[in-house]
Design a protein around this motif. Structure first.
Motif, PDB file in Angstrom:
ATOM      1  N   TYR A  28       0.693  -1.024  -0.060  1.00 28.19           N
ATOM      2  CA  TYR A  28       0.076  -0.054  -0.050  1.00 28.19           C
ATOM      3  C   TYR A  28       0.979   1.300  -0.060  1.00 28.19           C
ATOM      4  O   TYR A  28       2.119   1.160   0.597  1.00 28.19           O
ATOM      5  N   ASP A  29       0.208   2.367  -0.448  1.00 31.08           N
ATOM      6  CA  ASP A  29       0.832   3.606  -0.338  1.00 31.08           C
ATOM      7  C   ASP A  29       1.107   4.027   1.090  1.00 31.08           C
ATOM      8  O   ASP A  29       2.179   4.327   1.660  1.00 31.08           O
ATOM      9  N   VAL A  30       0.071   4.061   1.588  1.00 28.65           N
ATOM     10  CA  VAL A  30      -0.077   4.303   3.124  1.00 28.65           C
ATOM     11  C   VAL A  30      -0.873   3.210   3.963  1.00 28.65           C
ATOM     12  O   VAL A  30      -2.171   3.130   3.468  1.00 28.65           O
ATOM     13  N   VAL A  31      -0.476   2.905   5.169  1.00 22.65           N
ATOM     14  CA  VAL A  31      -1.343   2.186   6.029  1.00 22.65           C
ATOM     15  C   VAL A  31      -1.457   3.000   7.287  1.00 22.65           C
ATOM     16  O   VAL A  31      -0.734   3.745   7.797  1.00 22.65           O
ATOM     17  N   ILE A  32      -2.855   3.139   7.723  1.00 23.66           N
ATOM     18  CA  ILE A  32      -3.073   3.912   8.943  1.00 23.66           C
ATOM     19  C   ILE A  32      -3.512   3.053   9.882  1.00 23.66           C
ATOM     20  O   ILE A  32      -4.304   2.168   9.887  1.00 23.66           O
ATOM     21  N   ILE A  33      -2.938   3.362  11.300  1.00 28.59           N
ATOM     22  CA  ILE A  33      -2.920   2.655  12.305  1.00 28.59           C
ATOM     23  C   ILE A  33      -4.103   3.318  13.309  1.00 28.59           C
ATOM     24  O   ILE A  33      -4.034   4.414  13.656  1.00 28.59           O
ATOM     25  N   GLY A  34      -5.228   2.676  13.180  1.00 26.17           N
ATOM     26  CA  GLY A  34      -6.675   3.476  14.022  1.00 26.17           C
ATOM     27  C   GLY A  34      -7.507   3.949  13.074  1.00 26.17           C
ATOM     28  O   GLY A  34      -7.311   4.771  12.685  1.00 26.17           O
ATOM     29  N   GLY A  35      -8.763   3.367  13.250  1.00 24.17           N
ATOM     30  CA  GLY A  35      -9.718   3.709  12.322  1.00 24.17           C
ATOM     31  C   GLY A  35     -10.822   4.749  13.123  1.00 24.17           C
ATOM     32  O   GLY A  35     -11.867   4.857  12.904  1.00 24.17           O
ATOM     33  N   GLY A  36     -10.147   5.694  13.959  1.00 20.99           N
ATOM     34  CA  GLY A  36     -10.987   6.644  14.533  1.00 20.99           C
ATOM     35  C   GLY A  36     -11.370   7.646  13.448  1.00 20.99           C
ATOM     36  O   GLY A  36     -10.670   7.970  12.359  1.00 20.99           O
ATOM     37  N   GLY A  39      -7.663   2.099  23.486  1.00 19.26           N
ATOM     38  CA  GLY A  39      -6.216   2.727  23.274  1.00 19.26           C
ATOM     39  C   GLY A  39      -5.970   3.982  23.772  1.00 19.26           C
ATOM     40  O   GLY A  39      -4.740   4.567  23.463  1.00 19.26           O
ATOM     41  N   LEU A  40      -6.618   4.503  24.800  1.00 17.09           N
ATOM     42  CA  LEU A  40      -6.462   5.841  25.231  1.00 17.09           C
ATOM     43  C   LEU A  40      -5.621   5.974  26.205  1.00 17.09           C
ATOM     44  O   LEU A  40      -5.920   5.361  27.303  1.00 17.09           O
ATOM     45  N   THR A  41      -4.177   6.210  26.346  1.00 20.57           N
ATOM     46  CA  THR A  41      -3.298   5.809  27.489  1.00 20.57           C
ATOM     47  C   THR A  41      -3.593   6.809  28.549  1.00 20.57           C
ATOM     48  O   THR A  41      -4.023   8.113  28.458  1.00 20.57           O
ATOM     49  N   ALA A  42      -3.768   6.047  29.800  1.00 15.39           N
ATOM     50  CA  ALA A  42      -4.274   6.795  31.001  1.00 15.39           C
ATOM     51  C   ALA A  42      -5.729   7.412  30.833  1.00 15.39           C
ATOM     52  O   ALA A  42      -5.968   8.354  31.647  1.00 15.39           O
ATOM     53  N   GLY A  43      -6.377   6.985  29.899  1.00 16.41           N
ATOM     54  CA  GLY A  43      -7.990   7.423  29.762  1.00 16.41           C
ATOM     55  C   GLY A  43      -7.890   8.953  29.232  1.00 16.41           C
ATOM     56  O   GLY A  43      -8.758   9.561  29.197  1.00 16.41           O
ATOM     57  N   ASP A  44      -6.774   9.189  28.568  1.00 18.50           N
ATOM     58  CA  ASP A  44      -6.572  10.517  27.981  1.00 18.50           C
ATOM     59  C   ASP A  44      -7.535  10.658  26.551  1.00 18.50           C
ATOM     60  O   ASP A  44      -7.244  10.227  25.651  1.00 18.50           O
ATOM     61  N   VAL A  64       3.473   4.996   7.091  1.00 17.60           N
ATOM     62  CA  VAL A  64       2.565   4.503   7.986  1.00 17.60           C
ATOM     63  C   VAL A  64       2.098   5.970   8.657  1.00 17.60           C
ATOM     64  O   VAL A  64       2.906   6.725   9.045  1.00 17.60           O
ATOM     65  N   ALA A  65       0.942   6.063   8.861  1.00 17.89           N
ATOM     66  CA  ALA A  65       0.207   7.423   9.547  1.00 17.89           C
ATOM     67  C   ALA A  65      -0.360   6.575  11.114  1.00 17.89           C
ATOM     68  O   ALA A  65      -1.289   5.729  10.820  1.00 17.89           O
ATOM     69  N   ALA A  66       0.167   7.215  11.946  1.00 17.21           N
ATOM     70  CA  ALA A  66      -0.605   6.932  13.242  1.00 17.21           C
ATOM     71  C   ALA A  66      -1.685   7.604  14.011  1.00 17.21           C
ATOM     72  O   ALA A  66      -1.391   8.756  14.322  1.00 17.21           O
ATOM     73  N   ASN A  67      -2.925   6.907  14.098  1.00 20.23           N
ATOM     74  CA  ASN A  67      -3.889   7.745  14.525  1.00 20.23           C
ATOM     75  C   ASN A  67      -4.133   7.163  15.967  1.00 20.23           C
ATOM     76  O   ASN A  67      -5.173   6.863  16.503  1.00 20.23           O
ATOM     77  N   VAL A  68      -3.024   6.946  16.642  1.00 24.86           N
ATOM     78  CA  VAL A  68      -3.041   6.596  17.848  1.00 24.86           C
ATOM     79  C   VAL A  68      -2.416   7.429  18.943  1.00 24.86           C
ATOM     80  O   VAL A  68      -1.267   8.245  18.284  1.00 24.86           O
ATOM     81  N   GLY A  70      -3.385  11.616  14.359  1.00 29.18           N
ATOM     82  CA  GLY A  70      -4.200  11.587  15.310  1.00 29.18           C
ATOM     83  C   GLY A  70      -3.958  12.757  16.315  1.00 29.18           C
ATOM     84  O   GLY A  70      -3.388  13.956  16.176  1.00 29.18           O
ATOM     85  N   SER A  71      -5.069  12.779  17.501  1.00 30.36           N
ATOM     86  CA  SER A  71      -5.064  14.034  18.294  1.00 30.36           C
ATOM     87  C   SER A  71      -4.058  14.233  18.943  1.00 30.36           C
ATOM     88  O   SER A  71      -3.579  15.455  19.796  1.00 30.36           O
ATOM     89  N   GLY A  72      -2.723  13.538  19.173  1.00 31.51           N
ATOM     90  CA  GLY A  72      -1.446  13.687  19.486  1.00 31.51           C
ATOM     91  C   GLY A  72      -0.857  14.607  18.950  1.00 31.51           C
ATOM     92  O   GLY A  72       0.362  14.945  19.239  1.00 31.51           O
ATOM     93  N   ALA A  73      -1.229  14.842  17.682  1.00 29.80           N
ATOM     94  CA  ALA A  73      -0.673  16.084  16.860  1.00 29.80           C
ATOM     95  C   ALA A  73      -1.434  17.202  16.810  1.00 29.80           C
ATOM     96  O   ALA A  73      -2.593  17.265  17.331  1.00 29.80           O
ATOM     97  N   HIS A  74      -1.000  18.430  16.298  1.00 26.96           N
ATOM     98  CA  HIS A  74      -1.546  19.572  16.241  1.00 26.96           C
ATOM     99  C   HIS A  74      -2.753  19.522  15.579  1.00 26.96           C
ATOM    100  O   HIS A  74      -2.917  18.903  14.295  1.00 26.96           O
ATOM    101  N   PRO A  75      -4.019  19.968  15.962  1.00 27.92           N
ATOM    102  CA  PRO A  75      -4.141  20.924  16.873  1.00 27.92           C
ATOM    103  C   PRO A  75      -4.755  20.348  18.279  1.00 27.92           C
ATOM    104  O   PRO A  75      -5.055  21.315  19.000  1.00 27.92           O
ATOM    105  N   GLY A  76      -4.921  18.936  18.216  1.00 25.92           N
ATOM    106  CA  GLY A  76      -5.117  18.340  19.519  1.00 25.92           C
ATOM    107  C   GLY A  76      -6.253  17.781  19.608  1.00 25.92           C
ATOM    108  O   GLY A  76      -6.771  17.373  18.281  1.00 25.92           O
ATOM    109  N   GLY A  77      -6.801  17.450  20.847  1.00 28.47           N
ATOM    110  CA  GLY A  77      -7.947  16.707  20.653  1.00 28.47           C
ATOM    111  C   GLY A  77      -9.290  17.190  20.347  1.00 28.47           C
ATOM    112  O   GLY A  77      -9.474  18.468  20.202  1.00 28.47           O
ATOM    113  N   GLY A  78     -10.417  16.502  20.508  1.00 30.35           N
ATOM    114  CA  GLY A  78     -11.839  16.719  20.051  1.00 30.35           C
ATOM    115  C   GLY A  78     -12.032  16.121  18.744  1.00 30.35           C
ATOM    116  O   GLY A  78     -11.186  15.939  18.115  1.00 30.35           O
TER     117      GLY A  78
END
Length: 532
Positions: free
Chosen positions: A3-11, A462-467, A291-295, A501-509
């Motif tokens: 594949y060109d890109v595999v994405i980890i996490g289907g959120g 997969g939300l570390t410490a429930g974050d 590979v793009a990580a959505n975790v 994922g939300s661990g990158a800019h601009p963050g969560g939500g």
């Protein structure tokens, strides 16, 4: 098959990233560990006949450009505004209502403080002019800060976004990034109800006192949103939050994205200093150019990437990445609507469709945090309740309802070595007791409940410490430093590895912006590599 890109996490961010990559003609595969795509933004049946948004529970921050580009409305997404933003039942039997517009809030606020009512438009003006600029920055890629002319150019581009702010607005921006929400609100207002209604945004998903430095930014982060083109509004997705991600999945599949559920990634494969793909827990290996990580960053770099493939300083700093929302999430099936002392009646009324905040003052919120730090969870927690079935009858049997309770503060790490598995019910009871003090029929009306502690959120989603944000929204973990200085541009420390994922800019939500922004950078790199 490569594949060109595999994405980890289907959120939702992973699906957004996949859609933009596939639109550009690249072959993309999304791997989701759970049996259903959508990550934390899903709708599931938790008791026979009762369905609800399982974790994420309300809409505002979803970017309108993402809604348009992914044709979410065409795929059936409908979002209804709340009749007004928030309803705060008060201990004296009264109540405070925020919204639906400034004039209505002023009229309500004048009952408590005429001075506060007069100052309210000024407060909103400060937040609006700063939020408008930051909303645009949220759609940008932060500078990498790796050195060289490119960084100078990127720094200039970011500074240009701040140019519309006059000196007073820049001072406001500095205060909003560094001060506490409590300090900010105490300066603007005198009455507890308005400070509590506005201050809730500073502690939602944030294990901190409203008087903690930097909590004003968390408040600001929740001001970026809009519903149906109306800034600052909050709404209900018909069909629950899963309606958003199911619409995204339909668009992704229409563009040729391959989505695989029940597919747990065990390891990011690296060969010769470059990503080669992923290995699944099943033993299957999948080749990919990127590979793009959505975790979250901690999950990615401490569990999925071999330590030998990382720089020692990078890994040590990831170990110190601060996680932990201090949240407890409860879904309840109800035989009838809550009958509030301050607004009697068991038939649906406008306040039943609002965000119902049960925390009457900033002092109450501060005590909840102190109690959680000392005892593990607050015996009088902060509770926000939504009852989406008041506008979406398909979520519950006729005459019955479902409610979402999002509660603070619940320490991810319990003292004395206790496990959340041992105290789950006691913690949930504390939250339900709070609701019962304002609506005495609530506990008796509960048919069933589903409880997620911080530990449950980590194990199930997969939300570390429930974050819920994949990492605290603090100044040292924002913009160019999210997830780390030198890697704020969505590119990881291994060639071909990206953060979407939300661990990158601009963050969560539920914004979709990390996914969209990351796709833009991945596309640039893939196209550059394709050039002769």
């Amino acid at each position: 098959m490569a594949y060109d890109v595999v994405i980890i996490g289907g959120g939702h961010n992973g699906l957004v990233c996949a859609c933009y990559l596939a639109r550009a003609g690249f072959r993309v595969r999304v791997l989701e560990r759970r049996r259903i795509v959508g990550g934390a933004a899903v709708t599931e049946e938790f008791h026979p006949g009762f369905r609800n948004s399982t974790l994420a529970y309300t809409v505002s921050l979803l970017d309108p450009g993402v809604i348009r580009d992914l044709r979410l409305a065409e795929h059936g997404l409908r979002i209804l505004e709340r009749p007004f933003a928030n309803f705060l039942p008060l201990p004296d039997g009264g109540a405070f209502r925020l919204g639906p517009d400034t004039s209505a809030t002023q009229a309500e606020l004048a009952r408590f403080s005429r001075r506060d009512a007069e100052r309210l438009p000024g407060y909103y003006a400060v937040l609006d002019r700063v939020a408008n600029v930051l909303r645009e920055l949220a759609r940008e890629t932060p500078p990498r800060f790796a050195g060289g002319f490119a960084d100078l150019f990127e720094g200039w581009r970011v500074a240009k976004r701040l140019a519309p702010l006059d000196l007073a607005a820049r001072r406001d921006l500095l205060e909003l990034f560094t001060r506490s929400a409590g300090e900010l609100l105490d300066w603007w207002f005198q009455s507890d109800p308005i400070k509590a209604a506005l201050g809730w945004d500073s502690v939602v998903g944030n294990f901190a006192s409203p008087y903690a430095a930097g909590s004003a930014y968390v408040l600001l982060h929740h001001c970026f949103g809009e519903v149906n083109g109306k800034p600052g509004k909050w709404g209900h997705a018909i069909g629950g939050m899963g309606a958003i991600t199911q619409a995204m999945a339909r668009e992704a599949e229409s563009r040729g994205v391959e989505i695989t559920t029940s597919a747990q990634v065990a390891r990011v494969r690296v060969r010769g200093g470059r990503v080669a793909g992923v290995a699944l827990a099943s033993g299957e290996e999948i080749d990919a150019r990127a590979v793009a990580a959505n975790v979250g960053p901690k999950l990615l770099y401490l569990e999925l990437v071999e330590s030998a493939d990382l720089d020692g300083d990078f890994r040590a700093r990831i170990e110190r990445w601060r996680c932990g929302s201090g949240s407890l999430r409860i879904n309840v099936a109800l035989a009838e609507l809550p009958d509030f002392v301050s607004a009697p009646g068991r038939q649906a009324q406008p306040h039943h469709g609002a965000g119902i905040i049960m925390a009457p003052s900033l002092a109450y919120m501060d005590r909840a945090w102190i109690d959680a730090r000392e005892s593990g969870w607050s015996r009088a927690p902060i509770v926000e309740m939504l009852i989406p079935s008041t506008v979406d009858g398909g979520l519950a049997p006729e005459g019955a309802h479902v409610a979402s309770l999002f509660c603070q503060h619940f320490n991810p790490e319990l003292p004395d070595g206790r496990s959340w598995d041992d105290v789950r019910d006691a913690a949930a009871d504390a939250a339900i007791d709070v609701v019962d003090t304002f609506a005495p029929n609530f506990r008796a009306s509960i048919v069933a409940r589903q409880v997620f502690t911080p530990l449950d959120m980590e194990r199930e989603f997969g939300l570390t410490a429930g974050d819920i944000f994949h990492g605290a929204l603090s100044l040292d973990q924002l913009f160019v430093a999210r997830p780390m200085l030198g890697h704020g541009d969505y590119r990881g420390p291994i060639k071909g590895l990206y953060h979407c994922g939300s661990g990158a800019h601009p963050g969560g939500g539920v914004t979709g912006l990390p996914g969209r922004n990351a796709a833009r950078e991945i596309l640039r790199d893939l196209r550059r590599r394709a050039q002769p």
